[in-house]
Motif scaffolding. Structure first.
Motif, PDB file in Angstrom:
ATOM      1  N   LEU A 247       0.830  -1.209  -0.054  1.00  0.00           N
ATOM      2  CA  LEU A 247      -0.065   0.226  -0.083  1.00  0.00           C
ATOM      3  C   LEU A 247       0.744   1.252  -0.001  1.00  0.00           C
ATOM      4  O   LEU A 247       0.623   2.278  -0.858  1.00  0.00           O
ATOM      5  N   GLN A 248       1.898   1.198   0.755  1.00  0.00           N
ATOM      6  CA  GLN A 248       2.777   2.290   0.735  1.00  0.00           C
ATOM      7  C   GLN A 248       3.512   2.599  -0.570  1.00  0.00           C
ATOM      8  O   GLN A 248       3.602   3.652  -1.067  1.00  0.00           O
ATOM      9  N   GLU A 249       3.851   1.654  -0.952  1.00  0.00           N
ATOM     10  CA  GLU A 249       4.511   1.584  -2.442  1.00  0.00           C
ATOM     11  C   GLU A 249       3.344   2.286  -3.539  1.00  0.00           C
ATOM     12  O   GLU A 249       3.735   2.875  -4.352  1.00  0.00           O
ATOM     13  N   SER A 250       2.245   1.671  -3.410  1.00  0.00           N
ATOM     14  CA  SER A 250       1.205   2.497  -4.263  1.00  0.00           C
ATOM     15  C   SER A 250       0.968   3.772  -4.007  1.00  0.00           C
ATOM     16  O   SER A 250       0.722   4.405  -4.906  1.00  0.00           O
ATOM     17  N   GLY A 251       0.858   4.308  -2.955  1.00  0.00           N
ATOM     18  CA  GLY A 251       0.817   5.589  -2.547  1.00  0.00           C
ATOM     19  C   GLY A 251       1.927   6.442  -3.039  1.00  0.00           C
ATOM     20  O   GLY A 251       1.531   7.498  -3.660  1.00  0.00           O
ATOM     21  N   ARG A 252       3.051   5.851  -3.101  1.00  0.00           N
ATOM     22  CA  ARG A 252       4.273   6.604  -3.465  1.00  0.00           C
ATOM     23  C   ARG A 252       4.109   6.783  -5.238  1.00  0.00           C
ATOM     24  O   ARG A 252       4.450   7.654  -5.835  1.00  0.00           O
ATOM     25  N   VAL A 253       3.759   5.588  -5.726  1.00  0.00           N
ATOM     26  CA  VAL A 253       3.691   5.345  -7.199  1.00  0.00           C
ATOM     27  C   VAL A 253       2.455   6.408  -7.607  1.00  0.00           C
ATOM     28  O   VAL A 253       2.915   7.234  -8.610  1.00  0.00           O
ATOM     29  N   LEU A 254       1.424   6.516  -7.129  1.00  0.00           N
ATOM     30  CA  LEU A 254       0.451   7.397  -7.551  1.00  0.00           C
ATOM     31  C   LEU A 254       0.781   8.992  -7.266  1.00  0.00           C
ATOM     32  O   LEU A 254       0.728   9.944  -7.874  1.00  0.00           O
ATOM     33  N   SER A 255       1.460   9.166  -6.139  1.00  0.00           N
ATOM     34  CA  SER A 255       2.074  10.795  -5.796  1.00  0.00           C
ATOM     35  C   SER A 255       3.037  11.110  -7.121  1.00  0.00           C
ATOM     36  O   SER A 255       3.047  12.052  -7.404  1.00  0.00           O
TER      37      SER A 255
END
Length: 268
Positions: A247-255
């Motif tokens: 989830l944290q990785e997905s948040g970084r990717v979208l950001s």
């Protein structure tokens, strides 16, 4: 038999005229006077003046004191930016949600904070038989949801007091947060660890976790999260299956897709 009336029949003339004024401004005509608007819209000058005064009071119009002509105000930019932000966030979020749902095996969601509520903009469900269902378009109290809490956690204390002026909060379930003090304590914890939980606070046996999404301005503009049956989204699975890390990785990717540039290590 009751006939359904056309939406055009509900038009409020004064609102329509106010919108006509806003739509009169273009890239080549960014300033207009009362007389000019009166002639163009076939309205009496007094009516135009009152409409301009109302729009100016709300920030949609401002007057150039040097020329006494009118132009679009900062509120129009704010509204336009929100529209662009929502469309762009949803467009960029879709492949990230699909990837997150596939890797986690759970329903992935993205939502934005609007006042003291959250609006679910998009969702990708897992193909598991038992799953959390999509909430696209749904609106929930922000303090009941993981996607809402993590966005609230990035607001100033004064903003939280403004959004929740009363100490008592109306929980949707027995497990929901019931006071502002309890909410503030949970928001401090969420800000510290970087993610927020939803523990059966909107529906029985539904648990969620969410992280913030930032854009080029470094501001939190949305949240991306995972929802699943509480019996499956246990603390042990979150850690051992790497759900939090995913989830944290997905948040970084979208950001990153939205223009956010993370500070270099060692720099603020």
């Amino acid at each position: 038999m009751v006939m359904k009336r056309e939406k055009a029949n509900y038009t409020i003339q004064s609102v329509s005229h106010a919108l006509d004024i806003l739509e009169s401004f273009t890239r080549t005509e960014d300033e207009l006077g009362v007389t000019e608007l009166s002639k163009r819209l076939a309205l009496h000058k007094n009516n135009v003046f009152r409409l301009l005064a109302t729009l100016e009071n709300r920030g949609y119009i401002e007057q150039n004191t040097a020329t006494e002509r009118y132009r679009l105000g900062p509120k129009t930019l704010q509204i336009g930016s929100i529209f662009v932000e929502q469309r762009e966030c949803r467009r960029q979020a879709r492949p990230v949600l699909e990837d997150l749902a596939t890797r986690s095996g759970e329903t992935a969601v993205v939502a934005v904070l609007r006042g003291n509520k959250v609006v679910y903009m998009d969702s990708v469900e897992t193909d598991r038989t038992v799953r959390a269902v999509s909430r696209i378009g749904a609106i929930y109290p922000a303090y009941c949801t993981a996607v809402g809490k993590i966005q609230l956690a990035h607001l100033a204390a004064t903003d939280i007091e403004r959004l929740y002026p009363e100490q008592a909060l109306n929980a949707l379930t027995e497990r929901g947060i019931k006071t502002r003090d309890a909410l503030e304590a949970e928001l401090r914890l969420a800000a510290q660890r970087g993610y927020a939980f939803e523990n059966e606070e909107t529906e029985t046996d539904v648990r969620g976790i969410a992280v913030p999404v930032k854009d080029f301005s470094k501001k939190v503009i949305a949240a991306i999260g995972i929802m699943a049956p509480a019996s499956r989204l246990t603390d042990e699975r979150l850690e051992k299956a790497g759900i939090i890390r995913m989830l944290q990785e997905s948040g970084r990717v979208l950001s990153t897709k939205l223009g956010f540039i993370a500070p270099a290590i060692g720099k603020k």
